[in-house]
Design an enzyme around this catalytic site. Structure first.
Site: not given
Ligand code: HPA
Ligand code: ZN
Length: 335
Positions: A14, A16, A194, A197, A275-276
């Site tokens: 996971h 991006h 996703h 969350e 994630d990021d």
């Molecule tokens: N959640 C949803 N969209 C996203 C995320 C995330 O953590 N990171 C980049 N786009």
């Molecule tokens: Zn994500």
């Protein structure tokens, strides 16, 4: 423990790619593309990286991605991430990219996919890091826009393994994308989303039943619904959990209260991901390190998490087996 984690063979499931854009590279690309940023320095930009919720982060993330214009930009972005993989013993990564973040600004689909996929292929050859691509639809846009993206992707189908669903979760339920997911599956893409969350458990149910997803991105809120937890276990479906993302976006107030260990104890198949990483304070190994410290995870737990990362990847059976054996040898020699 830190040494054990750093050298542990693992996969990242996971990530991006736009969220791996470190401030230094962001500034360098902005400069060569003659883009004026709102922030004068890297330090000033970093002070903006403090978020109350997902939307707060997304606003900054889309701004950051706005510096990416040419194929070389996408190549440099991806190459920088792949070098980080190599240095963390990430043996395989399943990389999400958001074509609409770029096509909406007039950047061609071809520019995005060519830059990313060339870096992936060079990384395989020069760094020994394996990867595959997940094309994510932006859920704040319409299903029609996602259909357009699906059509644009078809000439590059051989470069893309899966489709995902990301961006603003609240108010944009999986059901909004039922038809485009059905069409994506027909084209041979593996469906992912996703879910849970910020959205509630019913969004996870929808993603499972309407989008037919094969893995759940985040999924934290499944814990609100015992029946759902049992269903996820029954379907042998993994969750891509992102601890530092969860605290950065205030999905979890403190890593000490993170439900990861509880999920494992319930029998859920969990993986650890960044994630990021450029925005949330750490690469994947930092996620392992901080969650280990806060939840007192054992080497056996960490082994389990790394094992899941290969087991629930979309690699073919033989390659999976190859990495799993490498991991097992490592664990036997180092615990
Ligand atoms: N959640 C949803 N969209 C996203 C995320 C995330 O953590 N990171 C980049 N786009
Ligand atoms: Zn994500």
């Amino acid at each position: 423990m830190i040494n054990f984690i750093n050298k542990l063979p693992k996969a990242e499931l996971h990530l991006h790619i736009e969220g791996s854009l470190e401030p230094e590279l962001l500034f360098a690309i902005a400069k060569r593309n003659n883009i004026n940023l709102k922030y004068a320095t890297v330090e000033e930009l970093k002070t903006a990286y403090s978020f109350d919720c997902l939307q707060d982060f997304l606003n900054i993330y889309y701004q950051g991605a706005g510096v990416l214009i040419y194929e070389q930009d996408f190549y440099d972005l991806t190459w920088a991430y792949m070098e980080k993989c190599a240095s963390q013993n990430v043996r395989h990564s399943e990389i999400m990219f958001d074509p609409q973040t770029h096509t909406e600004r007039g950047v061609a689909f071809k520019t995005v996919i060519n830059g990313i996929s060339k870096a992936c292929s060079d990384a395989k050859e020069k760094l020994g890091v394996s990867s595959l691509l997940i094309m994510s639809y932006l859920r704040h846009l319409s299903e029609e826009a996602a259909f357009k993206t699906l059509a644009q992707s078809l000439p590059y189908k051989h470069l893309i393994t899966a489709v995902g669903l990301d961006s603003s979760e609240q108010g944009n339920p999986p059901s909004k994308f039922k038809n485009v997911f059905e069409a994506s599956i027909k084209e041979g893409y593996i469906p992912l989303a996703h879910a849970g969350e910020e959205g509630a458990a019913d969004y996870i149910w929808e993603a499972l039943d309407m989008l037919k997803i094969k893995r759940i991105d985040h999924g934290n809120n499944c814990l609100q619904d015992d029946t759902l937890v049992q269903e996820i276990i029954k379907r042998d479906m993994a969750l891509t959990v992102c601890p530092l993302s969860n605290t950065a976006l205030q999905v979890v107030d403190n890593l000490k209260n993170h439900p990861l260990k509880k999920m494992m104890d319930l029998g859920l198949k969990v993986t650890i991901n960044s994630d990021d990483p450029a925005y949330f304070g750490g690469q994947v190994n930092q996620n392992y390190i901080e969650i280990q410290e806060n939840l007192n995870l054992t080497k056996q737990d960490l082994y389990e998490l790394a094992k899941n990362s290969f087991q629930y990847s979309f690699l073919d059976k033989d390659t999976k087996q190859y990495f799993l054996e490498e991991l097992e040898r490592y664990y036997l020699n180092n615990n």
